[in-house]
Design a protein around this motif. Structure first.
Motif, mmCIF file in Angstrom:
data_model
loop_
_atom_site.group_PDB
_atom_site.id
_atom_site.type_symbol
_atom_site.label_atom_id
_atom_site.label_comp_id
_atom_site.label_asym_id
_atom_site.label_seq_id
_atom_site.Cartn_x
_atom_site.Cartn_y
_atom_site.Cartn_z
ATOM 1 N N LEU A 3 42.573 27.338 44.141
ATOM 2 C CA LEU A 3 41.580 27.794 43.706
ATOM 3 C C LEU A 3 40.334 27.009 43.097
ATOM 4 O O LEU A 3 39.315 27.142 43.234
ATOM 5 C CB LEU A 3 41.868 29.360 43.367
ATOM 6 N N LEU B 281 39.056 24.384 44.738
ATOM 7 C CA LEU B 281 37.909 24.949 45.753
ATOM 8 C C LEU B 281 36.507 25.416 45.145
ATOM 9 O O LEU B 281 35.488 25.082 45.375
ATOM 10 C CB LEU B 281 38.574 25.953 46.314
ATOM 11 N N THR C 215 31.220 41.047 58.402
ATOM 12 C CA THR C 215 32.250 41.685 59.337
ATOM 13 C C THR C 215 32.825 43.010 58.539
ATOM 14 O O THR C 215 32.269 43.437 57.729
ATOM 15 C CB THR C 215 33.767 40.874 59.260
ATOM 16 N N PHE D 28 33.448 39.718 44.524
ATOM 17 C CA PHE D 28 32.641 38.320 45.046
ATOM 18 C C PHE D 28 31.294 38.227 44.091
ATOM 19 O O PHE D 28 31.124 37.346 43.712
ATOM 20 C CB PHE D 28 32.331 38.459 46.465
ATOM 21 N N THR E 144 31.399 39.050 40.987
ATOM 22 C CA THR E 144 32.008 38.329 39.622
ATOM 23 C C THR E 144 32.000 36.944 39.791
ATOM 24 O O THR E 144 31.785 36.209 39.112
ATOM 25 C CB THR E 144 33.230 39.077 39.197
ATOM 26 N N ARG E 145 32.560 36.562 41.288
ATOM 27 C CA ARG E 145 32.791 35.331 41.559
ATOM 28 C C ARG E 145 31.378 34.609 41.641
ATOM 29 O O ARG E 145 31.333 33.548 41.019
ATOM 30 C CB ARG E 145 33.358 35.007 42.571
ATOM 31 N N GLU F 112 30.228 34.376 37.517
ATOM 32 C CA GLU F 112 31.067 33.784 36.568
ATOM 33 C C GLU F 112 31.476 32.241 37.079
ATOM 34 O O GLU F 112 31.660 31.360 36.422
ATOM 35 C CB GLU F 112 32.415 34.428 36.420
ATOM 36 N N PHE G 5 35.964 34.375 35.944
ATOM 37 C CA PHE G 5 36.146 35.348 37.423
ATOM 38 C C PHE G 5 37.367 35.474 37.545
ATOM 39 O O PHE G 5 37.808 36.407 37.977
ATOM 40 C CB PHE G 5 35.403 34.385 38.566
ATOM 41 N N TYR G 6 38.415 34.394 37.261
ATOM 42 C CA TYR G 6 39.912 34.450 37.413
ATOM 43 C C TYR G 6 40.362 35.806 36.648
ATOM 44 O O TYR G 6 41.479 36.242 37.265
ATOM 45 C CB TYR G 6 40.581 33.187 37.251
ATOM 46 N N ARG H 105 39.231 38.543 36.272
ATOM 47 C CA ARG H 105 39.101 39.846 37.683
ATOM 48 C C ARG H 105 39.955 39.716 38.637
ATOM 49 O O ARG H 105 40.690 40.643 38.813
ATOM 50 C CB ARG H 105 37.494 39.511 38.279
ATOM 51 N N VAL H 106 40.279 38.480 39.236
ATOM 52 C CA VAL H 106 41.229 38.320 40.131
ATOM 53 C C VAL H 106 42.524 38.823 39.653
ATOM 54 O O VAL H 106 43.481 39.392 40.434
ATOM 55 C CB VAL H 106 41.254 36.961 40.812
ATOM 56 N N ALA I 38 50.137 39.537 44.568
ATOM 57 C CA ALA I 38 49.443 38.299 44.164
ATOM 58 C C ALA I 38 48.857 37.645 45.464
ATOM 59 O O ALA I 38 47.716 37.144 45.560
ATOM 60 C CB ALA I 38 50.330 37.639 43.421
ATOM 61 N N LEU J 74 44.987 37.188 46.388
ATOM 62 C CA LEU J 74 44.544 35.906 46.321
ATOM 63 C C LEU J 74 43.945 35.548 47.618
ATOM 64 O O LEU J 74 42.862 34.878 47.711
ATOM 65 C CB LEU J 74 45.342 34.796 45.751
ATOM 66 N N PRO K 130 42.300 36.370 50.377
ATOM 67 C CA PRO K 130 40.657 36.429 50.914
ATOM 68 C C PRO K 130 39.876 35.683 49.929
ATOM 69 O O PRO K 130 38.904 35.238 50.559
ATOM 70 C CB PRO K 130 40.603 38.030 50.654
ATOM 71 N N GLN K 131 40.293 35.413 48.645
ATOM 72 C CA GLN K 131 39.641 34.549 47.848
ATOM 73 C C GLN K 131 39.553 33.171 48.314
ATOM 74 O O GLN K 131 38.614 32.508 48.098
ATOM 75 C CB GLN K 131 39.840 34.676 46.273
ATOM 76 N N VAL K 132 40.978 32.756 48.697
ATOM 77 C CA VAL K 132 41.184 31.415 48.965
ATOM 78 C C VAL K 132 40.524 31.062 50.477
ATOM 79 O O VAL K 132 39.936 30.191 50.644
ATOM 80 C CB VAL K 132 42.802 30.941 49.003
ATOM 81 N N THR L 107 37.892 32.442 51.504
ATOM 82 C CA THR L 107 36.067 32.744 52.027
ATOM 83 C C THR L 107 35.729 31.859 52.972
ATOM 84 O O THR L 107 34.685 31.978 53.497
ATOM 85 C CB THR L 107 35.448 32.857 50.688
ATOM 86 N N VAL L 108 36.172 30.519 52.975
ATOM 87 C CA VAL L 108 35.472 29.454 53.882
ATOM 88 C C VAL L 108 35.631 30.021 55.426
ATOM 89 O O VAL L 108 34.821 29.576 55.916
ATOM 90 C CB VAL L 108 36.250 28.165 53.574
ATOM 91 N N ALA M 155 36.270 33.113 56.463
ATOM 92 C CA ALA M 155 36.333 34.624 56.226
ATOM 93 C C ALA M 155 36.560 35.453 57.540
ATOM 94 O O ALA M 155 37.445 36.288 57.563
ATOM 95 C CB ALA M 155 35.191 35.290 55.748
ATOM 96 N N GLU M 156 36.143 34.728 58.824
ATOM 97 C CA GLU M 156 36.353 35.240 60.096
ATOM 98 C C GLU M 156 37.769 35.289 60.461
ATOM 99 O O GLU M 156 38.183 36.319 61.460
ATOM 100 C CB GLU M 156 35.424 34.411 61.101
ATOM 101 N N GLU N 231 40.461 35.352 58.595
ATOM 102 C CA GLU N 231 41.385 36.184 57.253
ATOM 103 C C GLU N 231 42.259 36.891 57.973
ATOM 104 O O GLU N 231 43.442 36.856 57.719
ATOM 105 C CB GLU N 231 40.305 36.617 56.487
#
Lengths: 378, 318
Positions: free
Chosen positions: A10, A13, A32, A81, A83-84, A87, B28-29, B31-32, B270, B274, B276-278, B280-281, B283-284, B286
């Motif tokens: 992560l 990325l 979506t 999102f 938050t992302r 931050e 942000f992390y 929050r995750v 976990a 995680l 969906p966050q990884v 995102t590129v 997303a379609e 997922e």
């Protein structure tokens, strides 16, 4: 330990270091999921506009970078999102919140971080009471009710039946219409609801048809529900004036309901739907024509009201950044609030410290479907 | 000396919660992390119910919904402190689980799955349609817990993200500790026995219906508290939290990580939080990736990721 590895991935990325002289704008859109028919054109519009603007040299010579996430219409994801964006991506402003639920989630984060946020959702709660960093581009459902009731008043209609969807949009508009109806001397004599997934609304419509004194019927709702209501309305031959909400103001609605069933349906819509019919001196004409041409060429699909909301949000934001002269959240916020007479596809925006919507009833045009085409009601 | 499963799991969790922030590049992390802990808590409840007692619930999001809306409604309507609202939500969830479970769990087989499915959908419908109370599908604001301000006065200043990260982490730790204690208690052994063979358990004199009911009620409380934490953290909640997909998500997390192991289930939470966050590129795709991961795990690591891998490692040594 696996968690650590994934976290490291992560990090890799997320840590693309921002280059100099670029303005990072964030978006969380429901491209979506259940609200995809709203979010999909919104995202496409934003991507198209960013590309267009960068080709012209960006804002004050700085390139725009759009960081967009798809929240599936899930408020919990939208908050993550947001938050992302704040931050991790360090954006200077956020556009998005396709639905009211996702908007309310993003709003809390944006207000906390003091980042300007322009919502694309309808509910009045978003900007009433006014929150310092939150703005929105669509008209409120209360304004749609007022516009419809104005038209009813002109036609001497005083007693109406309502059939509303139980989704967020329908429920919220139903409540707003009931609240403002007395101001227009309108009495709601029948009040029915349907589930957005229902396949037939004949029962509710029969009940409305049988109610004493009904002079017109109003259907707040969006998605496929109103199309089915419109078909059933025709099948039952109710014969009374029929009003739909701005939630179905797109060509898709006429297609789904069928031109025959949709004949004579009235609804409050935006200038975008009747681009060809606008007067030459209409202040919205240039921007509406330009957006329509660009979007239809780029995607091959007709423009709709919802993509227009995203267009206007981007327009307001970039206009504000250009005037602010610097891409600092506080300066952008002040510049947005100082926007006056900015013509968008939805209406002409003028924000003040007390008004973070910036539109009045004149932004709505009363439309009627005739022969499968939108026409303006004078 | 060999560590027991219990102390190894707890130590692992403590280390993870305490050390992970050292690697966070931005706020942000937190929050995750907090989301992982919230999901992990709900999934720990699923481990007790499904992993140990062998019962399946497809309506656990309903309990999360009760917990969440208790925090949204009780402070406004009855002036209850949000912290007490968490307890109230857990109480209501427990009573409801007892009422639904009592007649159903006397039956043998998968009747609970269907009954809980119906119950979850009903709760979700109530939250959507009782607009006067819940404000319907657009959601409702949730009061501030206020604990962060108290900590600040006491000299411990945390950002919002940090605060929820550590609070949810502590609650998860407590939840895991209670669950692991239960695992080794007579009740836990009895639960696992009835999972092995209901007939055998009955033959040796266990009150099978009562045991299953206990597991169902306990897991409902876990789900409810996780819903409360989510609502308090987001300060806004919509009926989606009680939706069917959320129930399925909980079961998926547990099964992916290993439904018989607390650590495995938290690992599953976990991964699925995680991903969906990884992703995102793309997303379609997922859903496609999630589906593929599930299918592969079910084929190659049938007990879930963590237990299967542990077995492989131990199998090599023994």
């Amino acid at each position: 330990m696996k968690t650590f590895l994934t976290t490291t991935a992560l990090v890799a990325l997320g840590l693309a270091a921002p280059a100099l002289a670029e303005i990072r704008i964030g978006a969380s859109i429901s491209a979506t999921g259940p609200a995809a028919f709203l979010g999909d054109p919104e995202l496409k519009t934003l991507e198209m506009l960013v590309e267009e603007l960068n080709a012209k040299g960006g804002i004050n010579g700085e390139e725009i970078v759009l960081v967009a996430y798809d929240d599936n219409g899930d408020p919990n994801k939208a908050r993550t999102f947001a938050t992302r964006l704040v931050e991790d991506d360090e954006v200077v402003a956020i556009i998005g919140g396709t639905t009211t639920g996702t908007t309310m989630s993003i709003l809390a984060v944006a207000e906390d971080a003091e980042i300007p946020f322009i919502s694309l959702a309808g509910a009045i709660d978003i900007i009433d009471p006014v929150k310092p960093f939150t703005f929105k581009t669509p008209h409120t459902d209360r304004m749609a009710c007022q516009k419809i009731f104005e038209d009813m008043q002109k036609n001497a209609i005083t007693k109406i039946g309502m059939i509303s969807g139980t989704d967020g949009f329908g429920a919220s508009m139903q409540a707003q219409c009931k609240a403002v109806a007395p101001d227009y001397g309108i009495e709601i004599v029948a009040d029915e609801t349907y589930d957005p997934k229902d396949a037939d609304m004949t029962a509710q419509l029969t009940k409305i048809k049988g109610t004493e004194g009904v002079q017109a019927v109003l259907n707040p709702g969006f998605g496929q529900g109103p199309s089915i209501v419109t078909r059933n309305y025709k099948q039952l031959d109710v014969g009374l004036p029929f009003y739909q909400s701005h939630g179905v103001a797109s060509d898709g609605f006429i297609e789904l309901a069928g031109a025959e069933a949709a004949e004579g349906v009235r609804l409050p819509g935006t200038a975008l739907l009747v681009a060809g019919l606008l007067a030459a001196d209409d202040p919205q004409k240039p921007v509406v024509d330009a957006y329509k041409a660009a979007f239809e060429e780029k995607t091959g699909t007709p423009v709709g009201t919802f993509g227009g909301y995203a267009h206007d949000a981007f327009l307001i934001l970039t206009d504000a950044i250009a005037r602010a002269g610097e891409a600092e959240p506080a300066a952008i916020r002040d510049a947005i609030e100082a926007t006056t007479g900015l013509a968008g596809t939805t209406g002409v925006y003028s924000f003040t410290a007390e008004d973070h919507l910036g539109l009045d009833l004149s932004a709505f045009r009363m439309l009627e479907i005739k022969g499968g085409q939108w026409t303006l009601v004078e | 000396m060999r560590l027991t499963v219990k102390s190894a799991t707890l130590l692992g969790l403590v280390a993870l919660i305490a050390l992970a922030p050292l690697f966070f590049p931005s706020g942000f992390y937190y929050r995750v992390g907090a989301l992982i802990f919230v999901n992990g808590l709900a999934v720990t409840g699923i481990v007790i119910l499904t992993g140990w007692a062998g019962q399946i619930s497809l309506g656990h999001a309903g309990f999360a919904g009760i917990g969440a809306y208790a925090c949204a409604l009780a402070p406004v309507h009855w002036g209850l402190h949000p912290a007490l609202a968490v307890v109230l939500g857990a109480g209501v969830s427990a009573v409801l689980a007892w009422l639904v479970g009592r007649p159903i769990l006397r039956l043998k087989g998968y009747y609970l799955a269907v009954a809980s499915l119906g119950m979850g959908i009903l709760i979700s419908m109530v939250l959507n349609n009782e607009r006067a109370l819940t404000r319907g599908p657009d959601g409702i604001e949730v009061a501030e817990l206020g604990l962060r301000a108290v900590l600040k006065d006491a000299g411990l200043e945390l950002s919002n993200g940090q605060f929820w990260y550590f609070l949810c982490g502590l609650v998860l730790l407590a939840g895991a500790w209670l669950a692991l204690n239960l695992h080794d208690s007579p009740t836990g052994r009895a639960l696992r026995a009835l999972h092995g063979s209901e007939v055998a358990a009955r033959t040796v004199g266990m009150d099978v219906a009562r045991l299953k009911l206990q597991a169902f009620v306990i897991s409902a409380v876990y789900a409810s508290v996780s819903g409360s934490l989510l609502a308090l953290q987001n300060k806004f909640i919509t009926p989606d939290v009680a939706g069917f997909m959320h129930s399925v998500e909980m079961v998926t997390m547990a099964v992916l990580g290993g439904v018989g192991s607390v650590f495995g289930a938290i690992f599953g939470a976990a991964v699925l939080t995680l991903l969906p966050q990884v992703l995102t590129v793309f997303a379609e795709y997922e859903q496609l990736v999630l589906g593929a991961v599930m299918v592969l795990v079910m084929i190659f690591l049938r007990e879930g990721v963590v237990p299967s891998i542990l077995r492989k490692i131990r199998g090599g040594g023994e």
